[in-house]
Structure formats: C-alpha cells, structure tokens
Motif scaffolding. Structure first.
Motif, PDB file in Angstrom:
ATOM      1  N   ASN A 137      -9.441 -10.026   1.589  1.00 12.75           N
ATOM      2  CA  ASN A 137      -8.011  -9.910   1.892  1.00 12.75           C
ATOM      3  C   ASN A 137      -7.705  -8.565   2.560  1.00 12.75           C
ATOM      4  N   GLU A 138      -8.642  -8.105   3.387  1.00 13.51           N
ATOM      5  CA  GLU A 138      -8.526  -6.796   4.041  1.00 13.51           C
ATOM      6  C   GLU A 138      -7.216  -6.655   4.823  1.00 13.51           C
ATOM      7  N   GLU A 139      -6.820  -7.714   5.506  1.00 14.34           N
ATOM      8  CA  GLU A 139      -5.592  -7.666   6.296  1.00 14.34           C
ATOM      9  C   GLU A 139      -4.383  -7.337   5.416  1.00 14.34           C
ATOM     10  N   GLU A 140      -4.310  -7.957   4.237  1.00 16.04           N
ATOM     11  CA  GLU A 140      -3.214  -7.678   3.303  1.00 16.04           C
ATOM     12  C   GLU A 140      -3.278  -6.243   2.791  1.00 16.04           C
ATOM     13  N   ILE A 141      -4.490  -5.784   2.471  1.00 15.63           N
ATOM     14  CA  ILE A 141      -4.675  -4.408   1.994  1.00 15.63           C
ATOM     15  C   ILE A 141      -4.184  -3.418   3.050  1.00 15.63           C
ATOM     16  N   LEU A 142      -4.581  -3.641   4.299  1.00 14.29           N
ATOM     17  CA  LEU A 142      -4.188  -2.722   5.374  1.00 14.29           C
ATOM     18  C   LEU A 142      -2.690  -2.777   5.641  1.00 14.29           C
ATOM     19  N   ASN A 143      -2.082  -3.962   5.537  1.00 12.34           N
ATOM     20  CA  ASN A 143      -0.642  -4.097   5.771  1.00 12.34           C
ATOM     21  C   ASN A 143       0.195  -3.328   4.754  1.00 12.34           C
ATOM     22  N   LYS A 144      -0.370  -3.035   3.595  1.00 12.34           N
ATOM     23  CA  LYS A 144       0.353  -2.293   2.545  1.00 12.34           C
ATOM     24  C   LYS A 144       0.239  -0.777   2.702  1.00 12.34           C
ATOM     25  N   GLN A 145      -0.562  -0.330   3.667  1.00 15.63           N
ATOM     26  CA  GLN A 145      -0.814   1.097   3.827  1.00 15.63           C
ATOM     27  C   GLN A 145       0.179   1.739   4.799  1.00 15.63           C
ATOM     28  N   LYS A 146       0.483   2.987   4.535  1.00 14.47           N
ATOM     29  CA  LYS A 146       1.361   3.744   5.426  1.00 14.47           C
ATOM     30  C   LYS A 146       0.713   3.906   6.800  1.00 14.47           C
ATOM     31  N   ASP A 147      -0.584   4.225   6.804  1.00 13.71           N
ATOM     32  CA  ASP A 147      -1.351   4.373   8.040  1.00 13.71           C
ATOM     33  C   ASP A 147      -2.607   3.499   7.922  1.00 13.71           C
ATOM     34  N   PRO A 148      -2.504   2.225   8.322  1.00 14.29           N
ATOM     35  CA  PRO A 148      -3.621   1.291   8.148  1.00 14.29           C
ATOM     36  C   PRO A 148      -4.919   1.740   8.816  1.00 14.29           C
ATOM     37  N   LEU A 149      -4.833   2.295  10.015  1.00 10.45           N
ATOM     38  CA  LEU A 149      -6.047   2.721  10.718  1.00 10.45           C
ATOM     39  C   LEU A 149      -6.746   3.854   9.968  1.00 10.45           C
TER      40      LEU A 149
END
Length: 188
Positions: A137-149
């Motif tokens: 579920n990496e996409e969901e994890i990254l979407n929750k981050q302030k700075d996904p990259l």
C-alpha cells in the motif's frame, strides 16, 4: 557475483507460462475493460531498471484516464487488487523479470546503488518480494506524507534496499516459495 540459480529460471518460465495460459480469458477482459475505462489502449509500457542495471520495458494494465491523468474507477480497483501487474507475467516469460525479486523501479533509484547494495542488481526484478508485500500500500503511505518524495527517498527506498539485500543473501527455492505463498495470502 552469484550465478543465477537454474531452479529459479525453470520456476519462472513454467509458472509464468502456465499462469498466462490459465488466465488468458481474464487478461482479455481486463485489457478490454481498461481500454474502455481509460479511453486508450489497456496496456501501457514504461522503462524500469532491471538486472545488472539495464533498462527494460515493463507492462501493466492502464489505470489512468489518458485525458485527465486521473485514476479511473476500474483502475483504482485494479491497483488495489494488484491485477494491473498481471501483464508482468509476459516480462517474466521474456526473461526480464522473475516471479520473486526486488520490485523494478524507475531510473534514479536502483541504478544509483552503492557498495554492497549493488548486489541487488545481480537479481532479476520480481513480480513480488518481501518489500513488495510489506509496502503493498505504498501509494497510500506516500499520500499521507507532507513530502512524499523525501519520505520515499529517506525512509521507504532505503528500507526496501535493506530487505532486498537480505533476500539476495538468503536466496533459495524455499524462500521463494515462502514469498509466493505469502503473496497469495495477502492478496485474498
């Protein structure tokens, strides 16, 4: 560098060929539905980094509308169930990928590994891996981050490299079978 295991090549070809034959009707339905849903050809191709750092073309079912660049309704479902990854069975049959191995990444990641981490590049990229299961579920994890990259570069990617390096050092038929069974159990 370890020699690529003969059992892994046989397993890859036999299982991917069998799966393609069995799933052919499902491939056709998914291809047709993805084409209608996204307004463009249902399969897309993208460059990824493969074994020895060589670029190869990966296949996936299309999940984005071509005009709006947004995920389609059907595309969201395919990504959640990982059915968009099924065309990679053809990558395995071609010899670009393996059933189990580090998930293939875009340029700028695996081709930038240093020191012992480069051992990962001796492996063919895989359809599944321990890291792929853990971060399915990496996409969901990254979407929750302030700075996904930044989160990907500083947290996720280094953790995946560590897990893939462990896989390299523990490469065995038993471990591959365990990862395949674990993959099927989390997809249910």
């Amino acid at each position: 560098m370890k020699k690529y295991p003969w059992w892994k090549a046989i397993m890859d070809y036999v299982l991917s060929f069998s799966a393609i034959i069995i799933l052919l009707p499902i491939f056709f339905v998914l291809f047709l539905t993805a084409s209608l849903d996204t307004g463009f050809l249902g399969v897309f191709r993208q460059e990824r980094i493969g074994r020895f750092g060589k670029v190869f073309i990966i296949y996936k079912f299309r999940t984005y509308h071509i005009k709006t660049h947004t995920k389609s309704f059907f595309g969201r479902w395919m990504r959640k169930t990982k059915l968009d990854e099924l065309p990679q069975l053809f990558n395995i049959l071609k010899g670009d990928m393996s059933l189990v191995g580090p998930r293939p990444d875009i340029s700028g990641y695996y081709d930038q590994l240093n020191n012992e981490e480069q051992l990962i590049l001796n492996l063919k990229p895989g359809l599944t891996s321990e890291a792929g299961i853990k971060y399915r579920n990496e996409e969901e994890i990254l979407n929750k981050q302030k700075d996904p990259l930044q989160y990907n570069d500083e947290i996720l990617f280094p953790e995946k490299v560590k897990m893939n390096l462990e896989y390299y050092h523990r490469l065995s038929f038993k471990n591959d079978m365990y990862i395949l069974l674990k993959t099927f159990s989390v997809l249910r």
